[in-house]
Design a protein around this motif. Structure first.
Motif, PDB file in Angstrom:
ATOM      1  N   UNK A 249       0.248   6.388 -60.548  1.00  0.00           N
ATOM      2  CA  UNK A 249       1.416   6.311 -59.661  1.00  0.00           C
ATOM      3  C   UNK A 249       2.667   5.952 -60.455  1.00  0.00           C
ATOM      4  N   UNK A 250       2.559   4.965 -61.354  1.00  0.00           N
ATOM      5  CA  UNK A 250       3.726   4.552 -62.141  1.00  0.00           C
ATOM      6  C   UNK A 250       4.235   5.692 -63.012  1.00  0.00           C
ATOM      7  N   UNK A 251       3.311   6.432 -63.608  1.00  0.00           N
ATOM      8  CA  UNK A 251       3.702   7.546 -64.475  1.00  0.00           C
ATOM      9  C   UNK A 251       4.330   8.662 -63.649  1.00  0.00           C
ATOM     10  N   UNK A 252       3.713   9.017 -62.526  1.00  0.00           N
ATOM     11  CA  UNK A 252       4.230  10.105 -61.693  1.00  0.00           C
ATOM     12  C   UNK A 252       5.571   9.750 -61.053  1.00  0.00           C
ATOM     13  N   UNK A 253       5.787   8.474 -60.745  1.00  0.00           N
ATOM     14  CA  UNK A 253       7.049   8.030 -60.136  1.00  0.00           C
ATOM     15  C   UNK A 253       8.101   7.675 -61.180  1.00  0.00           C
ATOM     16  N   UNK A 254       7.764   7.801 -62.448  1.00  0.00           N
ATOM     17  CA  UNK A 254       8.637   7.430 -63.551  1.00  0.00           C
ATOM     18  C   UNK A 254       9.170   6.009 -63.372  1.00  0.00           C
ATOM     19  N   UNK A 255       8.231   5.098 -63.126  1.00  0.00           N
ATOM     20  CA  UNK A 255       8.547   3.681 -62.916  1.00  0.00           C
ATOM     21  C   UNK A 255       9.229   3.109 -64.157  1.00  0.00           C
ATOM     22  N   UNK A 256       9.969   2.001 -63.981  1.00  0.00           N
ATOM     23  CA  UNK A 256      10.568   1.339 -65.147  1.00  0.00           C
ATOM     24  C   UNK A 256       9.493   0.792 -66.091  1.00  0.00           C
ATOM     25  N   UNK A 257       9.921   0.394 -67.282  1.00  0.00           N
ATOM     26  CA  UNK A 257       9.015  -0.191 -68.266  1.00  0.00           C
ATOM     27  C   UNK A 257       8.223  -1.327 -67.614  1.00  0.00           C
ATOM     28  N   UNK A 258       6.934  -1.417 -67.948  1.00  0.00           N
ATOM     29  CA  UNK A 258       6.076  -2.405 -67.294  1.00  0.00           C
ATOM     30  C   UNK A 258       5.175  -3.126 -68.273  1.00  0.00           C
ATOM     31  N   UNK A 259       4.758  -4.305 -67.844  1.00  0.00           N
ATOM     32  CA  UNK A 259       3.701  -5.061 -68.503  1.00  0.00           C
ATOM     33  C   UNK A 259       2.705  -5.400 -67.401  1.00  0.00           C
ATOM     34  N   UNK A 260       1.447  -4.989 -67.576  1.00  0.00           N
ATOM     35  CA  UNK A 260       0.454  -5.167 -66.518  1.00  0.00           C
ATOM     36  C   UNK A 260      -0.815  -5.781 -67.085  1.00  0.00           C
ATOM     37  N   UNK A 261      -1.613  -6.304 -66.171  1.00  0.00           N
ATOM     38  CA  UNK A 261      -2.926  -6.828 -66.543  1.00  0.00           C
ATOM     39  C   UNK A 261      -3.919  -6.393 -65.471  1.00  0.00           C
ATOM     40  N   UNK A 262      -5.017  -5.794 -65.930  1.00  0.00           N
ATOM     41  CA  UNK A 262      -6.123  -5.408 -65.054  1.00  0.00           C
ATOM     42  C   UNK A 262      -7.384  -6.095 -65.555  1.00  0.00           C
ATOM     43  N   UNK A 263      -8.007  -6.877 -64.697  1.00  0.00           N
ATOM     44  CA  UNK A 263      -9.234  -7.577 -65.063  1.00  0.00           C
ATOM     45  C   UNK A 263     -10.381  -6.989 -64.242  1.00  0.00           C
ATOM     46  N   UNK A 264     -11.417  -6.565 -64.946  1.00  0.00           N
ATOM     47  CA  UNK A 264     -12.602  -5.975 -64.316  1.00  0.00           C
ATOM     48  C   UNK A 264     -13.791  -6.909 -64.516  1.00  0.00           C
ATOM     49  N   UNK A 265     -14.727  -6.876 -63.551  1.00  0.00           N
ATOM     50  CA  UNK A 265     -15.974  -7.622 -63.741  1.00  0.00           C
ATOM     51  C   UNK A 265     -16.951  -6.749 -64.533  1.00  0.00           C
ATOM     52  N   UNK A 266     -18.133  -7.275 -64.797  1.00  0.00           N
ATOM     53  CA  UNK A 266     -19.114  -6.547 -65.622  1.00  0.00           C
ATOM     54  C   UNK A 266     -19.622  -5.277 -64.962  1.00  0.00           C
ATOM     55  N   UNK A 267     -19.444  -5.157 -63.646  1.00  0.00           N
ATOM     56  CA  UNK A 267     -19.859  -3.943 -62.935  1.00  0.00           C
ATOM     57  C   UNK A 267     -18.755  -2.895 -62.871  1.00  0.00           C
ATOM     58  N   UNK A 268     -17.580  -3.191 -63.433  1.00  0.00           N
ATOM     59  CA  UNK A 268     -16.486  -2.240 -63.429  1.00  0.00           C
ATOM     60  C   UNK A 268     -15.586  -2.331 -62.211  1.00  0.00           C
ATOM     61  N   UNK A 269     -15.712  -3.410 -61.433  1.00  0.00           N
ATOM     62  CA  UNK A 269     -14.857  -3.603 -60.266  1.00  0.00           C
ATOM     63  C   UNK A 269     -13.594  -4.348 -60.667  1.00  0.00           C
ATOM     64  N   UNK A 270     -12.452  -3.879 -60.175  1.00  0.00           N
ATOM     65  CA  UNK A 270     -11.191  -4.547 -60.446  1.00  0.00           C
ATOM     66  C   UNK A 270     -11.139  -5.846 -59.660  1.00  0.00           C
ATOM     67  N   UNK A 271     -10.994  -6.973 -60.350  1.00  0.00           N
ATOM     68  CA  UNK A 271     -11.002  -8.265 -59.662  1.00  0.00           C
ATOM     69  C   UNK A 271      -9.637  -8.958 -59.718  1.00  0.00           C
ATOM     70  N   UNK A 272      -8.750  -8.489 -60.586  1.00  0.00           N
ATOM     71  CA  UNK A 272      -7.415  -9.068 -60.653  1.00  0.00           C
ATOM     72  C   UNK A 272      -6.461  -8.034 -61.229  1.00  0.00           C
TER      73      UNK A 272
END
Length: 160
Positions: free
Chosen positions: A129-152
């Motif tokens: 979405x950020x790439x397609x919307x040409x969002x401003x510069x970003x810093x992000x964090x994605x935390x996944x559990x051992x099963x591959x679920x996004x938890x944060x």
């Protein structure tokens, strides 16, 4: 331990080039549609890594690339935090590598309106979405559990 990598979104003006990861044994990305990219080698800048990885995985030569952001993936692989430099490529030349030559997966130009329907990591949908919307510069964090679920997830956008 920290790992440095690139994520490269190649955009031809109507489609993004994505790769179905279906060729590497024991691939953490197996069965998912992701962008191209990979690990920085010793002495390499993020830009040099992006250009090298794009060529290795697609045979395309980058002519114009924009630095879009940085994403942190804590403990994405056991014992490793991944810091990834995100680039968007809008000018390139060359012919795509053949499916037989590709070592990591099957490449496909995916129309913008179909990108979000491809199976991938939950956080990747945000990045798409950020790439397609040409969002401003970003810093992000994605935390996944051992099963591959996004938890944060967290993101900070910066004005130019």
């Amino acid at each position: 331990m920290t790992k440095l990598a690139t994520i490269c979104y190649i955009d031809n003006g109507k489609e993004l080039l994505l790769m179905l990861r279906n060729k590497k044994p024991n691939d953490v990305h197996e069965g998912k549609w992701i962008s191209v990219g990979g690990k920085l080698e010793a002495g390499e800048t993020p830009e040099e890594c992006a250009q090298r990885e794009i060529f290795e995985e697609t045979h395309l030569i980058v002519k114009k690339m924009d630095f879009k952001g940085l994403i942190t993936f804590p403990e994405f692989t056991p014992g490793h935090d991944w810091y990834t430099y995100v680039f968007k490529v809008t000018d390139f030349e060359g012919d795509l590598i053949s499916d037989e030559e590709s070592r990591e997966g099957t490449l496909e130009w995916v129309p913008y309106d179909q990108v979000l329907s491809k199976p991938t990591w939950e956080g990747d949908y945000e990045m798409f979405k950020w790439i397609l919307q040409d969002a401003p510069f970003f810093s992000a964090k994605f935390t996944y559990d051992q099963s591959g679920n996004l938890i944060e997830k967290a993101v900070q956008f910066y004005d130019n």
